[in-house]
Every structure is written in structure tokens, then in C-alpha cells.
Design an enzyme around this catalytic site. Sequence first.
Site, short mmCIF file in Angstrom:
data_model
loop_
_atom_site.label_atom_id
_atom_site.label_comp_id
_atom_site.label_asym_id
_atom_site.label_seq_id
_atom_site.Cartn_x
_atom_site.Cartn_y
_atom_site.Cartn_z
N HIS A 1 -6.06 1.91 -4.19
CA HIS A 1 -5.02 1.55 -3.37
C HIS A 1 -4.86 -0.07 -3.54
O HIS A 1 -5.13 -0.57 -4.39
CB HIS A 1 -5.71 1.57 -1.84
CG HIS A 1 -6.60 0.50 -1.59
ND1 HIS A 1 -6.99 0.16 -0.30
CD2 HIS A 1 -7.61 0.01 -2.23
CE1 HIS A 1 -7.97 -0.91 -0.42
NE2 HIS A 1 -8.46 -0.86 -1.71
N HIS B 1 -2.48 1.38 6.90
CA HIS B 1 -2.76 1.23 5.45
C HIS B 1 -3.14 2.83 4.74
O HIS B 1 -3.63 3.73 5.61
CB HIS B 1 -4.25 0.39 5.36
CG HIS B 1 -4.53 0.04 3.75
ND1 HIS B 1 -3.66 -0.99 3.04
CD2 HIS B 1 -5.69 0.48 3.06
CE1 HIS B 1 -4.23 -1.03 1.90
NE2 HIS B 1 -5.12 -0.11 1.66
N CYS C 1 0.66 -1.38 -0.05
CA CYS C 1 0.21 0.03 0.18
C CYS C 1 0.85 1.34 -0.12
O CYS C 1 0.70 2.21 -0.57
CB CYS C 1 -0.96 -0.01 1.15
SG CYS C 1 -0.24 0.16 2.85
#
Length: 360
Positions: free
Chosen positions: A335, A323, A275
Site C-alpha cells: 500500500h 485507506h 493509496c
Amino acid sequence: MASHRKPSQHRSGGRARTLLTAVLAGAAASAGLEGVGHAAPKPTPEQVREEVDQLYREAEAATEKYNGAKERTRAAERRVDQLQDEAARRAEELNEAREALGSAAAAQYRSGNGLDPTMQLALSSDPDRFLRDAGFAQRAGDLQATEIASVSQQIRELDEVRDDARTELERLRDQQERAERHKRTVTGKLEKARRLLSRLTAEERARLAEASGGGAEASPGRGGGSSGTQATGAQATGGRIAAPDSRAAAAIAYAQRKLGSPYVWGATGPNAFDCSGLIQAAYRSAGVSLPRTTYAQIDAGRRVSRSQLRPGDLVFFYPGITHVGMYIGQGRMIHAPNPSAPVRIAPIDEMPFAGATRVV
């Protein structure tokens, strides 16, 4: 009396055998010897999804710690290289200064004046002794005193550089050990997730990937992604996304081109990402340098509220800031989710929102 007791003994022996049989049966059941009838039930796909999602979150948190340790390792390696180069340069300069003193000493000896004790110390192979007794330099001639004092200073500086290098090497080894520990944590959790997924049918894995927003089969041990997924993702963006400035536009365009790329922990592109690796690569393409980890990226710009979000902003999730995605407008982001789903577009509501940052 004997004939009276026999039936009683027989009944007692029967009860004992019955009790023994029951105990053995219970032991067999507790040891799993009764067969599959009492085996643990197979988890449902929903239970697998929940456990796999939890493992992915834990693995991602460990991945960000690994990324941070690797980044610090690389910084320590660069520092060690610099210090070693500096130590080599200073050692060469020291040798040249000693050679100059040696020439002066030889001339002094040939003149019949003998060798000054201070110069003997300066030419000694024992710098520690020289440093302890460097006060003798005060009794040398003015020119020699200056030269010897310079050598003394060079020795001190070289020792300091070598001490710094030793300290940095210890720091480097510590960061390498930390990175290895985090790596073992990540690989262990991902392996457990793969084992769980392998218990599902291909159809169940496909449904699981769809539930994760991947749009591709979540085969164990492989990231999703295909040209079909990329086409679907590109269509979902509605083509070119209006961005507030050229750098945000370039970063978004890069992320759009990577739709469908697989998630690989620790990867920063160009063909696979985790990520924070996707975010770093996207902004690097726009000429903006970002830190490697989520918990550093959130502090790499100006914090903005959720109501102020605009395309190009970084959006962060979970309490530990584990994240990150790139906001593209209309409550959506691009993402890299997890190993079961490729780089994709998703609503920012699908995870607990933790904050946002504007980097340009």
C-alpha cells in the site's frame, strides 16, 4: 494621632505595592513574558508521531473526497463538451432547415402569392414567438406544414440541449468548488504535519518513518523511497507471489515494481501514488478498470471476509473506508501509506480492518 497613623499608612502602601507587583507578575506570566522557563514543553517524538498519524488520516479522508470530486468534475466536463458539440450540430441543422424554408418562401413571394404567416414565423429570429404561435402551421399547405413542424421540433430540441448544457455547467462549477475545498483541507493538514515533523531531529524523523513502516527518512514535505528501500521491499515479498489468476498476478507485479515510490496525495502514477491511486494503476495495468476512490473501490467487486482473503484482493481500513491496500498473502499487503513513508509492504493488522473486495 498623626504620628500614630503614619506607620499604618506605610504598611498599607507596602502591602499595596506587593499586591500590585504580584498582579503584574501574574499578568506577565499569562502573556508569556516570564521567559522560556514557562514555555510549553516540546512534544516527545511519540506525541509528534500520534498527532502526525492523525493528521495523515484526516488528510487521506479529505484526499479521497477530493479524488471523488475531481472524478465527477472530469465526467461533467466530458458531458458539457458533448452537449456543446450536440448544440452546435443541431444549430447547424436548424440553420439549414431555415435556409430551405427561406428558398421556398422566396419562390412563393415571387409567384405573387405572398408569404404565408406560418412561414414568416418559422423564419423569425425569435424562436420563442415561433414556438408560442406554432399552431399556425396547421393552416399551411401539407408540405410546408411538415417542413415547419420539423423546424419547430428542431428548435425545441436545441433549446433542451442548451438547457442541459447550462445545468451541467452549474454541476461542473459545484464539483470544482467542492474539489477546491477538499484540496485546501488536505494541504492544510499536510502543512501542519510538516511543521510538526520539522521540530524533530533527523534521527527522530528516521525513527518515526521506521515506526510507520517506511524504512526511509521521513523528511518534512517529501515522500520516502530509495533504491535501497525498493530492494528491501522486493526481498520481503519473497519474489514472485502466487496469485489465483493472471490479472491479479499482473496487478500484484505492478505494485511490487512500485515499492519505494513516494506517496503524493491525488497521484495515480506512474512515479508517485496515493493509496487508491496505486490500486487503480495496478489493476489498470492488468486490464481492469477500477473507480478512483476507496469508497467506490470497495463496491467494485465481490465482498469477501478476512478469512477468505487471497492475493490480489483489496483490503480497506478505518470506519470511513479511507485507506486501501492490495493483499499479497500471509497477512501482508502492499500500500501507499502517507507522505512520511513510500509504497511498502505492511501487515494488514497495523490499521483497523474495515472490509475486503475481490475485483477479478
